[in-house]
Design an enzyme around this catalytic site. Sequence first.
Site, PDB file in Angstrom:
ATOM      1  N   PHE A  38     -11.592  -7.748  13.385  1.00 43.49           N
ATOM      2  CA  PHE A  38     -10.491  -8.166  12.529  1.00 43.49           C
ATOM      3  C   PHE A  38     -10.155  -7.057  11.531  1.00 43.49           C
ATOM      4  O   PHE A  38     -11.039  -6.507  10.887  1.00 43.49           O
ATOM      5  CB  PHE A  38     -10.868  -9.456  11.779  1.00 43.49           C
ATOM      6  N   GLN A  39      -8.893  -6.751  11.415  1.00 42.31           N
ATOM      7  CA  GLN A  39      -8.381  -5.697  10.533  1.00 42.31           C
ATOM      8  C   GLN A  39      -9.038  -4.354  10.814  1.00 42.31           C
ATOM      9  O   GLN A  39      -9.265  -3.558   9.905  1.00 42.31           O
ATOM     10  CB  GLN A  39      -8.521  -6.093   9.055  1.00 42.31           C
TER      11      GLN A  39
ATOM     12  N   LYS B  39     -17.511  -1.208   5.514  1.00 42.39           N
ATOM     13  CA  LYS B  39     -17.931  -2.165   4.489  1.00 42.39           C
ATOM     14  C   LYS B  39     -19.445  -2.155   4.255  1.00 42.39           C
ATOM     15  O   LYS B  39     -19.902  -2.219   3.113  1.00 42.39           O
ATOM     16  CB  LYS B  39     -17.478  -3.571   4.889  1.00 42.39           C
TER      17      LYS B  39
ATOM     18  N   MET C  28      24.123   9.675   2.697  1.00 39.37           N
ATOM     19  CA  MET C  28      23.958  10.920   3.431  1.00 39.37           C
ATOM     20  C   MET C  28      24.237  10.704   4.920  1.00 39.37           C
ATOM     21  O   MET C  28      24.815  11.563   5.590  1.00 39.37           O
ATOM     22  CB  MET C  28      22.547  11.474   3.210  1.00 39.37           C
TER      23      MET C  28
ATOM     24  N   GLU D 259       0.813  -1.217   0.000  1.00 45.11           N
ATOM     25  CA  GLU D 259       0.000   0.000   0.000  1.00 45.11           C
ATOM     26  C   GLU D 259       0.848   1.270   0.000  1.00 45.11           C
ATOM     27  O   GLU D 259       0.416   2.303  -0.485  1.00 45.11           O
ATOM     28  CB  GLU D 259      -0.963   0.004   1.193  1.00 45.11           C
TER      29      GLU D 259
END
Lengths: 565, 164
Positions: free
Chosen positions: A112-113, A162, A478, A50
Site C-alpha cells: 500500500f502506497q 518506515k 502565452m 505535496e
Amino acid sequence: MVLTGAEILIQSLKKEGVEYLFGYPGGAVLHIYDCLDQQDDIRHILVRHEQGATHAADGYARATGKPGCVLVTSGPGATNAVTGIATAYMDSVPMVVITGQVPTPLIGNDAFQEVDSVGITRPCVKHNFLVKSVDELAGTIKRAFYLASSGRPGPVVIDIPKDVTAHKAEFKYPSKIDIRSYKPVTRGHPGQIKKAVKLLLSAERPMIYTGGGVIWSNAAKLLTELAGILGYPVTNTLMGLGGYPATDRQFVGMLGMHGTYEANMGMHQSDVLLAVGARFDDRVTGNIEKFCPDARIIHIDIDPSSISKNVKVDIPIVGSISDVLAEMIRVLKETKRKPKDAELKVWWQQIEEWRAMDCLKYDRETTQVIKPQYVVEELYNVTEGDAIITSDVGQHQMWAAQYYKFDRPYQWINSGGLGTMGFGMPAAMGAQFAYPQQTVACITGEGSIQMCIQELSTCLQYSLPLKIVSLNNGYLGMVRQWQEFFYQGRYAMSYMESLPDFVKLAESYGHIGMRIENKADVVPAMQEAMQQKDRLVFMDFMTDPEENVYPMIPAGGGQNEMILV
Amino acid sequence: MRHIISILLENESGALSRVAGLFSARGYNIESLSVAPTDDPTLARMTLVTHGTDEIIEQITKQLNKLIEVVKLIDLTEGAHIEREMMLIKVDAGARDTREEVKRLVDIFRGRVLDVSGKTYTIEITGSGQKLDAFIGVLNKKQIIEVVRSGVTGIARGEKALTI
C-alpha cells in the site's frame, strides 16, 4: 546516544541548520511526524498538496541561497512532489527532499502506497538515496545536504523506509565529509583566466551574458565590480535577473526569446562574449546556427557538462563563479592593458541607438483597458522596486521579467527551466517564511494560479501576507499568443471558461480579494493592498485579453530576427 | 565514430541504472555494456561501447563524470588499447561432415569446444568484436542455434591504467 531513526533524522536536520520543513504527513512518515511534534527548533509547515511543499522549499532556497527541505510520505506523496523536484533540478536549486517509504520487508511487494521513489526521481535529481539501514541514516543526510548545496546545486532525495525510522542506532553526526567520486572544482584554471582577460581586453564589441550561476555562487557584487572595470554592457538570462542591477546604465535588459532589442542585437553583433554561469539554453540562443556569428566566447561555469553543450566555446573555465570572477578582477587590476575606449564608445553609441527603439513600449495612454505591462510597472513603483517577486509561467512571467527592475540577487523567483505553472504562490510562501518583514508579491495569471490554488489555505494557517497580482486576461495567454502567431488564430483550448470569482475565492479562504477593472483603480488598489501588512491580498486585475509579449524571437529565428511591437 | 568508454564506479545498487538512464534520457546509444566488480569490491568496472560525433562523445563523458557514483573514466579509443569480447555459441553439429568442419573452424579461430552432445557443439571464442562477427560469418546461418556475447571489455596498453 542511541536514538530511533526518526530522532536521528530530526537531530541531523537540526545539525544542518534547517529552519523550515515543508511537508505533508502520511502512513510511512508517522514516526517522523511524532518526533517533529516533540521539538521546537524545526518548524514544520503543513501545505495542502505535496507539489506546494516542494515549490515552497524551492522558493525558500531561491530567496536565501540555503537548501530548502521537504518531508512527504511514500507513494502519492512522493509522486506529487516530483514536479517540484524537477522544477528545482532544472534551475539548480539546492533542496533536500525526504520521502517516506514502505517498510524494507515490503519493498517490491506492491505494498500500500508503495512506489519506486528512487527510480521515479532518478532523472530529475542531482542524486538520490534509499536508506536501507538506520546505521546509514545520519551519514546519508550529511551527504545529501553536501551534494545539494555544493558544486552545481540541485535537489537530492532521501527515501526512508518506515522501519528504518523506528530502528535504533548510536547517533553521531559526521563532522566532515569526503566523497571520493565527487570533487567539484572551485578555482578556475589560472592560465585560462589570463587568456580570458586578454581576450576580453581585445574586445571592440563585447557583451557580458550572465545567468543563474551568478546568483547561486553569490557573485553579484563581483560581477558588478568586473563590469564596472571593463565598462561593457551586461545582459541577464531569465534566471540571472538581479545578478546585475537592472537600473544600472550598463544593463541592457534580459536577452532571449522575449529579451530586449538591445540585448539580442548586442549579442548577435558582439565580437567577444563573456558567458558567466549561463547555459546557452534554447530560449536564449534562438537558432543555434545563427547564434553570435562573430563572437569568440569565454564561458565560466562550475558544471563542465554545461560547457560546449549547445554552443562551442573558445575559452572554457570550469570553476565557481565567485572564485573565477575574483581572480579575473585581480588579473585585470594587475595588467597594464586597458579596454579599447575608442571602439567601446562606438559600440555604446550603437547600443544606445538600439535602446532608443524602446522595444518595451506599449500603449501607456489607453484608459479603455488595463495593460498587463502597466500593472507590473506600477507594482514596481508602489513597492519601490524592493519586493521579492515570484511568478508563475506564461505571459505574466515575461512581463514581470521585463518590467520589474531587479536590482539585487535572490529577489526574482521563477521557474525558468521547467516552466512549471503553479510554482508562483507556494514559492512566495517559502520566500515569505524566509523574510517575514519583506513584501513578497506573486505575479501570476488566472491559469497558473489555479494549479496550486489550494495553498491559499496554508497562507491562512500561517498568516502569510502575500500580495497576489493576477493578470487575468481570460486566456492561457502565452498559448494564445503562439496560436495567434503560428496557428492562424485558432485558439484551441487556450480560453479559460468558467473562471471562479477570485474575490469570493480569496474571501472563502479567509483572505482579502479585490477585482480591478479600470486603469484608474490599479494604483489605489495596490496601495491599499500594501497597507494590509498582515493579510494576504488577492488582486485580480482584468487585463487586456489579447495583449502579446514583445519583442519575440520566433522558434528557429536568430537573435536579430525579432518580432517587435 | 565508435568509442569504448571505461568507467570505474561505486559498486552500489542503482549505479548501473543511473548510467543506463543517462543514455536513454539524453538519446545516446549503447552498443554494448559489460560490468562487474573489480579486485576492490567497492568498485565496479564498466565498459561501454557507443557511437557519436566528437561533440556527443565529449558530452557523454562529461555527463557520466557528473553522476555522483562515477569515480573515474577514460575513453579507451583515444589511445592504444586492447579490446576483448567473449562469445559462447551453440551450433548444430549433427552430421559427420559439419562436425569436422566446425571443429576445424574453431581451431582456426583459436576457440574451444566447451560442451559436446550428439547433435551440438558449444564453443567459446574470445577476441575483438570483429573476430567474433567473422566467426559467425563463416558458419552456415542454419547451423547457429544460440549466441551469447559478453559485450566488449577493454584495457589500455602499456603503463596507462584506470585506477583510483
